[in-house]
Structure formats: structure tokens, C-alpha cells
Design a protein around this motif. Structure first.
Motif, mmCIF file in Angstrom:
data_model
loop_
_atom_site.group_PDB
_atom_site.id
_atom_site.type_symbol
_atom_site.label_atom_id
_atom_site.label_comp_id
_atom_site.label_asym_id
_atom_site.label_seq_id
_atom_site.Cartn_x
_atom_site.Cartn_y
_atom_site.Cartn_z
ATOM 1 N N GLU A 32 0.839 -1.209 0.000
ATOM 2 C CA GLU A 32 0.000 0.000 0.000
ATOM 3 C C GLU A 32 0.873 1.258 0.000
ATOM 4 O OE1 GLU A 32 -2.995 2.938 0.466
ATOM 5 O OE2 GLU A 32 -3.097 0.917 -0.366
ATOM 6 N N LEU A 33 1.936 1.259 0.800
ATOM 7 C CA LEU A 33 2.839 2.418 0.824
ATOM 8 C C LEU A 33 3.521 2.616 -0.525
ATOM 9 C CD1 LEU A 33 4.336 1.946 4.376
ATOM 10 C CD2 LEU A 33 3.080 3.958 3.593
ATOM 11 N N ASN A 35 2.386 1.763 -3.386
ATOM 12 C CA ASN A 35 1.343 2.265 -4.279
ATOM 13 C C ASN A 35 1.145 3.771 -4.087
ATOM 14 O OD1 ASN A 35 -0.775 1.833 -6.235
ATOM 15 N ND2 ASN A 35 -2.228 2.097 -4.552
ATOM 16 N N ARG A 36 1.146 4.224 -2.836
ATOM 17 C CA ARG A 36 0.995 5.654 -2.551
ATOM 18 C C ARG A 36 2.167 6.459 -3.120
ATOM 19 N NH1 ARG A 36 -1.177 6.032 3.739
ATOM 20 N NH2 ARG A 36 -3.000 4.688 3.431
ATOM 21 N N ARG A 38 3.741 5.618 -5.746
ATOM 22 C CA ARG A 38 3.802 5.291 -7.178
ATOM 23 C C ARG A 38 5.157 4.684 -7.524
ATOM 24 N NH1 ARG A 38 0.694 9.768 -6.621
ATOM 25 N NH2 ARG A 38 -1.320 9.803 -7.653
ATOM 26 N N VAL A 55 5.735 9.719 -0.090
ATOM 27 C CA VAL A 55 4.287 9.708 -0.279
ATOM 28 C C VAL A 55 3.825 11.110 -0.652
ATOM 29 C CG1 VAL A 55 2.051 9.261 0.796
ATOM 30 C CG2 VAL A 55 3.981 7.745 1.275
ATOM 31 N N VAL A 169 -4.978 0.287 5.035
ATOM 32 C CA VAL A 169 -4.873 1.741 4.875
ATOM 33 C C VAL A 169 -4.519 2.396 6.209
ATOM 34 C CG1 VAL A 169 -6.264 3.828 4.472
ATOM 35 C CG2 VAL A 169 -6.301 1.948 2.816
ATOM 36 N N ASP A 173 -1.217 4.523 7.023
ATOM 37 C CA ASP A 173 -1.340 5.872 7.596
ATOM 38 C C ASP A 173 -0.484 5.993 8.857
ATOM 39 O OD1 ASP A 173 -3.179 6.511 5.610
ATOM 40 O OD2 ASP A 173 -4.928 6.434 6.949
ATOM 41 N N GLU A 176 3.136 6.500 8.023
ATOM 42 C CA GLU A 176 3.366 7.887 7.607
ATOM 43 C C GLU A 176 3.393 8.829 8.813
ATOM 44 O OE1 GLU A 176 1.543 9.705 4.147
ATOM 45 O OE2 GLU A 176 0.594 7.763 3.720
#
Length: 193
Positions: A32-33, A35-36, A38, A55, A169, A173, A176
Motif C-alpha cells: 500500500e505504501l 502504491n501511494r 507510485r 508519499v 490503509v 497511515d 506515515e
């Protein structure tokens, strides 16, 4: 040391046969990270797949990693990555499954023992330090008399899979928040939110 550089390791087992197991929730979070950011995972000589980036522009820089080894021998790749990037253990965040926390719950901590988690045990042994941050993703205890080892190697139940994306998610979060605002602020938000 670069204060904005963090190594985030998602624990799990390699290969598609394990990808949806409870034990692999850490790898789901680092995906997921990535993906955030890219960013695409690439093979690293430290025996891991890594993705690098930020991010948010100007935010902390992350190296997110999935060791190519089985969970119980994660320490070698983690130690190799810390050395390769010159990152101290205090800037290591390990995301892992936690039996002692109810499903869909997160707990954040720094330091401490391994609590019987073999992945953490191996990282502590390989790095010589327990002073890293843990994002503990609750998977709950096995039902009835089922062995914990069997439970963690099963896929999430259909009911759990409905909530799992939100849990992933939330865990991303939390990573981050730890890197951007510090552990105490992240704990305040995650533990009381």
C-alpha cells in the motif's frame, strides 16, 4: 544519518501461495505504501524487494521492503538493508501480524522483546538491536483449539476480508504518521482514534 529516511519492512512469507495469509499482512501494508509513492518493487542485493520514494513531496523518504526469505529468517535481509542505506535501527519500522491484538486493531511501539514472534526474534538477533518501531497489526487469536502456526498461515476469512482493506490503509497511515510526526503523536492518534 538522514533524519527523513526510513526503512519500512513488511514481514511475511515469499511467493503467491502465502500472499493472502494473515502472516503476510505486513507485506500488504508496504505494498500500500509503495502504491501511494507510485513506486515499483525492485530486487535488492540485500535479499529483498524494495521500493523507494516519498508519499508527499517534501515528506519523509521511505525505503519499503519485503524480504525474499521466510518470516522466521527476516533478520538477514533487514540488517543488510539497514547497512546498505546507512539507516540506524531507530529509523526502522517493522510492520507485522500480531496474535495478541484483536483483528482490525493497530498498536504502535518502539523497542521491547519479540513476544514470541519469530520474525521479530530474528531481526533483533541479526541487527543486535530491539530499538526499532513496530506497527503491530491485530489478527486475533485462533478459534477453538486451532494451533497459532496453522492460523497465521491461513487466508483471512471472508468476513475479515471485508474490513481488511481499511486495516491496511490505517496501518500505512500509521507508518506515515510515525515518520512525519513522531511515534508519540502517532500513538495518540492510533490508540485513541
Amino acid at each position: 544519518m538522514n533524519p527523513d529516511l526510513w526503512l519500512v519492512v513488511g514481514l511475511g512469507n515469499p511467493g503467491p501461495g502465502y500472499a493472502a495469509n494473515r502472516h503476510n499482512v505486513g507485506q500488504m501494508v508496504v505494498a500500500e505504501l509503495a502504491n501511494r509513492m507510485r513506486a515499483t518493487f525492485k530486487s535488492h542485493k540485500g535479499n529483498a524487494m524494495v521500493a523507494e520514494g516519498r508519499v508527499v513531496p517534501g515528506g519523509p523518504r521511505f525505503i519499503v521492503a519485503k524480504p525474499n526469505t521466510y518470516m522466521n529468517v527476516s533478520g538477514g535481509p533487514v540488517n543488510a538493508l539497514l547497512k546498505a542505506y546507512g539507516i540506524p535501527p531507530e529509523h526502522l519500522i517493522v510492520v507485522h501480524d500480531e496474535l495478541d491484538i484483536p483483528f482490525d486493531t493497530l498498536k504502535l511501539k518502539q523497542g521491547g522483546g519479540h513476544g514470541g514472534h519469530n520474525g521479530l526474534r530474528d531481526i533483533i538477533a541479526a541487527t543486535g538491536s530491539a530499538d526499532f518501531v513496530r506497527v503491530r497489526v491485530g489478527i486475533g487469536r485462533p478459534p477453538g483449539r486451532q494451533q497459532a502456526a496453522d492460523f497465521v498461515l491461513q487466508n483471512f476469512s471472508s468476513t475479515e476480508r471485508e474490513t481488511l482493506p481499511n486495516l491496511i490503509v490505517d496501518a500505512a497511515d500509521a507508518v506515515e504518521l510515525i515518520a512525519g510526526s513522531g511515534l508519540a503523536a502517532a500513538q495518540l492518534k492510533v490508540h485513541t482514534g
